[in-house]
Motif scaffolding. Structure first.
Motif, PDB file in Angstrom:
ATOM      1  N   UNK A  93      56.888  12.058 -50.557  1.00 15.95           N
ATOM      2  CA  UNK A  93      55.947  12.292 -49.460  1.00 15.95           C
ATOM      3  C   UNK A  93      56.685  11.979 -48.167  1.00 15.95           C
ATOM      4  N   UNK A  94      57.205  13.016 -47.551  1.00 13.77           N
ATOM      5  CA  UNK A  94      58.092  12.840 -46.403  1.00 13.77           C
ATOM      6  C   UNK A  94      57.597  13.540 -45.143  1.00 13.77           C
ATOM      7  N   UNK A  95      56.801  14.583 -45.262  1.00 17.58           N
ATOM      8  CA  UNK A  95      56.378  15.347 -44.083  1.00 17.58           C
ATOM      9  C   UNK A  95      55.670  14.445 -43.089  1.00 17.58           C
ATOM     10  N   UNK A  96      56.013  14.592 -41.827  1.00 14.09           N
ATOM     11  CA  UNK A  96      55.375  13.764 -40.809  1.00 14.09           C
ATOM     12  C   UNK A  96      55.687  14.242 -39.408  1.00 14.09           C
ATOM     13  N   UNK A  97      54.973  13.673 -38.462  1.00 14.07           N
ATOM     14  CA  UNK A  97      55.208  13.946 -37.044  1.00 14.07           C
ATOM     15  C   UNK A  97      55.485  12.633 -36.342  1.00 14.07           C
TER      16      UNK A  97
END
Length: 245
Positions: A93-97
């Motif tokens: 779980x890596x997606x981010x802003x």
């Protein structure tokens, strides 16, 4: 392809945010260890490039356009990974802003909300959608990419710090819920990494005294967590920072 090893031979991994930076480096590293990789990101062009590189080097990969803030999109990502490769073993779980980088007083409400929706609710979506697939496999690994700012916030990053603090709590609760199913859940804190998202912060010396690393420097720890035995560590925080988080 670089010399292939077999630490992840027969494993299937999803990596969100795999179009660039840390996610791309982890996806490539897993593929080079024999895993089939579902590369997911909002930008289809970027994630297709990652998948294409894996395939060109002799690995197996698919690209799935995924918005982690949209649960139906995340469900489709998991479904496509299972259909393509027959199961699911590892979820990164890596997606981010990066957030607004403003004081609470000066912050924009919608930007603050979006940061929470992507970094925290998006992580919840990924876990919720992936857990049934991991159970069908009889166990697996969930690796949440966190931040030292979620352990010790600093002024001007309230949205990002709060989203990552919530991610750390989600990691610990999930670890308790899933231990009986042979699924470990751990957090990886990269520390300062020079990426498109953090470039401005690096320029302002926000992380002075820290180890400013490349995305590729993070991949060995992600590989370590993906290859731990079961039962192994769960509900733990693994950090590449030089200072206490």
């Amino acid at each position: 392809m670089q010399t292939r090893d077999s630490q992840l031979r027969g494993k299937v991994a999803i990596v969100t945010g795999a179009g660039r930076g840390i996610g791309r480096a982890i996806a490539l590293a897993y593929a080079r260890q024999g895993a089939a990789v579902c590369c997911a990101a909002r930008s289809m062009g970027q994630v297709q490039e990652t998948a294409a590189q894996i395939c060109a080097e002799g690995g197996r990969a698919i690209a799935v356009c995924t918005d982690v803030a949209d649960f139906e999109s995340v469900e489709r990502m998991v479904r496509e990974a299972e259909e393509a490769f027959g199961g699911l073993d590892i979820v990164v779980i890596n997606a981010g802003v990066g957030g607004a980088q403003q004081s609470v007083e000066a912050s924009d409400q919608q930007t603050w909300r979006t940061t929470i929706e992507v970094n925290l609710i998006g992580a919840y979506h990924c876990a919720k959608a992936a857990v049934p697939a991991l159970k069908r496999r009889g166990g697996g690994k969930v690796i949440a990419v966190g931040s030292g700012l979620g352990q010790r916030g600093i002024a001007g990053v309230s949205d990002y710090a709060c989203s990552k603090a919530g991610l750390w709590m989600l990691t610990r609760v999930l670890a308790q819920e899933l231990a009986q199913h042979g699924i470990s859940v751990n957090q990886l804190i990269p520390g300062p990494v020079v990426t498109q998202m953090t470039g401005d912060q690096m320029a302002r010396n926000t992380f002075e005294g820290e180890w400013a690393k490349s995305p590729e420097d993070v991949a060995p720890l992600a590989l370590f967590l993906a290859t731990q035995p079961e039962p192994g560590p769960t509900g733990q925080n693994f950090s590449l920072m030089r200072r206490d988080t």
